[in-house]
Write an enzyme that holds these catalytic residues in place. Structure first.
Site, PDB file in Angstrom:
ATOM      1  N   TYR A 144       0.983  -1.091  -0.128  1.00  0.00           N
ATOM      2  CA  TYR A 144       0.047   0.020  -0.030  1.00  0.00           C
ATOM      3  C   TYR A 144       0.840   1.287  -0.046  1.00  0.00           C
ATOM      4  CZ  TYR A 144      -3.323   3.493   1.778  1.00  0.00           C
ATOM      5  OH  TYR A 144      -4.045   4.714   1.917  1.00  0.00           O
ATOM      6  N   ASP A 238       9.143   2.947  -0.149  1.00  0.00           N
ATOM      7  CA  ASP A 238       8.169   3.298   0.496  1.00  0.00           C
ATOM      8  C   ASP A 238       8.594   3.037   2.080  1.00  0.00           C
ATOM      9  OD1 ASP A 238       5.929   4.089   1.849  1.00  0.00           O
ATOM     10  OD2 ASP A 238       4.844   3.451   0.341  1.00  0.00           O
ATOM     11  N   LYS A 266       4.578   8.746   8.987  1.00  0.00           N
ATOM     12  CA  LYS A 266       4.060   8.016  10.335  1.00  0.00           C
ATOM     13  C   LYS A 266       5.093   8.567  11.537  1.00  0.00           C
ATOM     14  CE  LYS A 266       1.171   4.550   8.368  1.00  0.00           C
ATOM     15  NZ  LYS A 266       1.206   4.008   7.108  1.00  0.00           N
TER      16      LYS A 266
HETATM   17  C1  LIG Z   1       0.585   4.434   6.015  1.00  0.00           C
HETATM   18  C2  LIG Z   1       1.154   4.162   4.793  1.00  0.00           C
HETATM   19  C3  LIG Z   1       1.145   5.119   3.552  1.00  0.00           C
HETATM   20  C4  LIG Z   1       0.016   6.355   3.669  1.00  0.00           C
HETATM   21  O1  LIG Z   1       0.575   7.206   4.553  1.00  0.00           O
HETATM   22  P1  LIG Z   1      -0.853   8.302   5.146  1.00  0.00           P
HETATM   23  O2  LIG Z   1      -0.090   9.127   6.002  1.00  0.00           O
HETATM   24  O3  LIG Z   1      -2.016   7.471   5.570  1.00  0.00           O
HETATM   25  O4  LIG Z   1      -1.206   9.032   3.839  1.00  0.00           O
HETATM   26  C5  LIG Z   1       1.923   5.002   2.488  1.00  0.00           C
HETATM   27  N1  LIG Z   1       2.698   3.855   2.340  1.00  0.00           N
HETATM   28  C6  LIG Z   1       2.707   3.051   3.563  1.00  0.00           C
HETATM   29  C7  LIG Z   1       3.892   1.952   3.346  1.00  0.00           C
HETATM   30  C8  LIG Z   1       2.184   3.256   4.537  1.00  0.00           C
HETATM   31  O5  LIG Z   1       2.242   2.450   5.572  1.00  0.00           O
END
Ligand SMILES: *Cc1c(COP(=O)(O)O)cnc(C)c1O
Length: 434
Positions: A144, A238, A266
């Protein structure tokens, strides 16, 4: 344990909010019942509006790595609030947080702050395209990368939980440059390069965290990087979830693979809305005002959020809780496996540093397809028993659990008792799969 007030708020919330939540992962769609409404949290514990107390293994889906309301963070933020909330002009703390982040990630000379992980990734993708002059992006099934149109295909947890193959409202044109590969399967990447000569980059969660925790096997990441570099494509890591989670810095260094572009979120905001993307100078110089790739934000580098990030990362560096996370993770893994054995339930536990989760399957889980062999009904029983016994988990089989440095021996004892009771209930209520 009563959930009366949560239920009332849920019903009230349904009127003016969609499903009474502001992010679908917070709904209890896959486990049944109503979402819990939270009153407050401190340290490793979270308290709902009915006064029920839980050991928190959600931790806001990752950011609260020090636990809730760490003294130093709270003090720093209180102080910053007295100076103003947003200026639309630069502040010294943006430079301070940029230095902490660039020092922690050897592959980053420069960084740009944004407001969420989604924004970080969509900008990182734009940058890969700007730098290479190519359009196509490869992503892995089950990973994701936020809710931008182009990457909302085969996108893991939230979508898997709701059984949506992808999102409505995403036009075909938006995903026509997105190619899907299988995690831990380099051949599935090579196949795309045989067909296409305009692949800008490959985006990956270096530790998968959005199909449950899935760890790269063997030299997968190294081989992936070497191969795509030979084709002139960039590796986009990511690390929105993994950044500062498994070590101070990212999973990349731990795994011996430095990405070309890194996306963060995060933990770097410590609970405030901060995202970031960064790379070496040669790549970052394509971003406006230095280069022709436009990306902007009214609240980007917000002074309160910067202080939240700085104070969290400074304290995290001082505590250096990573080897302790490893020990606690192992302990919880053993608790789960022991109970599974006692009650004869098929279980696989995946874990990397302070991220972990069990799958109710006997298969080894190294990709999304295997993750989906889990028994989600068993997970639903497990989830509610854990709640009733004082442990707050993500309401989805496909979300990672997180550890904070505030977790105590008593918390682990609470987890152990809850796991024992939960597996007892699973055995009682489910036909076993083996
Ligand atoms: C949480 C997450 C996102 C999205 O971040 P948001 O702050 O919710 O927009 C993107 N990539 C990864 C791997 C994530 O865990």
């Amino acid at each position: 344990m009563e959930f009366k007030k949560s239920k009332k708020l849920f019903e009230k919330g349904l009127v003016n909010l969609v499903g009474a939540v502001n992010s679908p992962v917070r709904a209890f769609s896959s486990v049944g019942g109503n979402p819990l409404f939270i009153k407050k949290a401190r340290g490793s514990q979270i308290i709902d509006v009915d006064g029920n107390k839980y050991v928190d293994l959600v931790l806001s889906y990752g950011p609260m790595i020090l636990g809730h309301r760490h003294n130093k963070v709270q003090k720093a933020v209180n102080k910053a609030l007295k100076k103003g909330y947003s200026f639309g002009a630069s502040t010294e703390n943006e430079i301070a947080l940029a230095k902490i982040v660039c020092d922690a990630f050897p592959g980053m000379d420069k960084v740009r702050f944004v407001n969420s992980g989604t924004e970080a990734v969509l900008s990182g993708i734009r940058l890969a395209r700007a730098f290479t002059g190519r359009d196509k992006i490869i992503k892995f099934s089950g990973c994701y990368h936020g809710h931008q149109d182009a990457l909302l295909v085969a996108a893991g947890s939230g979508l898997a939980t709701l059984s949506l193959p992808s999102s409505k409202g995403v036009p075909e044109g938006a995903v026509k440059n997105t190619l899907i590969a299988t995690y831990n399967d380099l051949d599935s990447v090579k196949k795309h390069f045989e067909k296409h000569d305009d692949i800008a980059g490959v985006i990956i969660e270096p530790i998968g965290g959005n199909m449950g925790v899935v760890v790269p096997q063997g030299n997968f990441l190294k081989d992936l990087k070497e191969f795509i570099h030979s084709k002139g494509a960039l590796l986009i890591a990511d690390e929105v979830m993994t950044g500062f989670r498994s070590k101070f810095g990212g999973a990349q260094e731990l795994l011996g693979v430095e990405a070309d572009i890194t996306c963060l979120g995060k933990v770097i905001g410590g609970g405030f809305p901060v995202g970031a993307y960064g790379a070496r100078n040669e790549i970052m110089e394509n971003v406006a005002p230095l280069g022709g790739m436009y990306q902007a934000g009214t609240l980007s580098g917000n002074p309160i959020a910067m202080v939240g990030g700085i104070s969290t990362l400074k304290e995290l560096k001082r505590q250096n809780p990573y080897s302790e996370f490893e020990k606690i993770g192992e302990k919880i893994e053993n608790i789960l496996l022991k109970a599974a054995k006692k009650y004869e339930i098929d279980l696989t536990v995946n874990r990397f540093g302070s991220m972990m989760n069990p799958f109710f399957t006997k298969l080894k889980v190294t990709n999304f397809e295997q993750a989906q062999t889990t028994d989600t009904d068993m997970f639903a029983t497990f989830f509610w028993e854990m709640i009733k016994n004082g442990v707050f988990l993500p309401p989805s089989q496909f979300e990672a659990w997180f550890l904070s440095s505030a977790i105590s021996k008593e918390d682990i004892a609470t987890i152990e008792k809850a796991v024992e009771k939960s597996f007892f209930e699973i055995q009682k209520n489910h036909e076993r799969t083996s």
